[in-house]
Design an enzyme around this catalytic site. Structure first.
Site, PDB file in Angstrom:
ATOM      1  CE  LYS A  99      -2.735   2.179   4.877  1.00 17.34           C
ATOM      2  NZ  LYS A  99      -2.656   1.420   3.630  1.00 17.34           N
ATOM      3  CB  SER A 154      -0.937   0.014   1.205  1.00 15.78           C
ATOM      4  OG  SER A 154      -0.223   0.180   2.413  1.00 15.78           O
TER       5      SER A 154
END
Length: 234
Positions: free
Chosen positions: A116, A47
């Site tokens: 993230k 990701s």
């Protein structure tokens, strides 16, 4: 040689601690460093490509509790982002291993961790998309050179006013106090704060935000593989 003809005094031999005591001291030392200063993590998913690759090892600064837009951070959670801890294990050995991980910061623990990039800070209004497909913060489009393989968006044919609507689009989300809105760099492969908002027209209840109390800290260094040693691009 001394005047009396006796052998010279030998320096007293330093007494070593038992080996198991040295191991305990070393483990406690590492645990304290990881608990209060810096902590290493592995990157488990794609990701955050191409900024971070699967298998990369990164170092997080636990002393830094301030975050800026664009920082890459690690935060803890349970089976879902809404849970603080993982559900209890039914295996006695696994429970013991997790307990050791909680106490020492080494190995598996009762917390999962995710990495993230911070996009929305408390008070920000985050939405997508601008006329050319950019994420906006307080109506200003972001320049994000780190994004890889974004979701499809074609102005005039597949955008936020077309039918069907582009899955890149999400409604305006005002980030509450003490939370962060985070996205992955590999946008088409990232289960992030807006995964439930993609293609929606109303919000912000669709978003899952990260409480700042669960943020371990910003990523300051990639130390593995050795050829990629260095800081993280913003």
């Amino acid at each position: 040689m001394s005047d009396s003809g006796t052998a010279p005094d030998r320096p007293a031999r330093r007494r070593r601690l038992p080996w198991f005591t040295e191991v305990v001291v070393a483990v406690v030392g590492v645990a304290l460093v990881q608990a209060f200063f810096v902590k290493p993590f592995g990157v488990p998913s794609q990701s955050m490509e191409d900024t971070l690759q699967v298998g990369d090892r990164i170092l997080v600064n636990r002393l830094d509790d301030t975050w800026n837009r664009g920082d890459v951070v690690v935060f803890g959670h349970g089976a879902s982002w809404q849970d603080r801890r993982l559900p209890p294990s039914g295996d006695v050995v696994e429970r013991g291993v997790r307990l050791v991980g909680d106490l020492t910061g080494i190995g598996p623990s009762n917390t999962s961790y995710t990495v993230k990039r911070v996009i929305g800070l408390p008070g920000d209004r985050v939405a997508c998309c601008s006329t050319d497909g950019a994420v906006t913060v307080d109506d200003r489009p972001l320049v994000e050179p780190y994004v890889k393989e974004d979701l499809p968006f074609r102005p005039g044919t597949l955008d936020c006013s077309s039918t069907p609507r582009s899955t890149r689009c999400f409604p305006e989300i005002r980030v509450p106090e003490d939370t962060l809105l985070v996205l992955g760099d590999h946008r088409s492969q990232s289960a992030d704060s807006v995964i439930g908002c993609r293609g929606a027209t109303q919000g912000p209840e669709c978003a899952r935000l990260v409480p700042t109390t669960r943020v371990v800290g910003p990523v300051v260094l990639r130390f593995w593989p050795p050829g990629d040693l260095g800081g993280i691009a913003r």
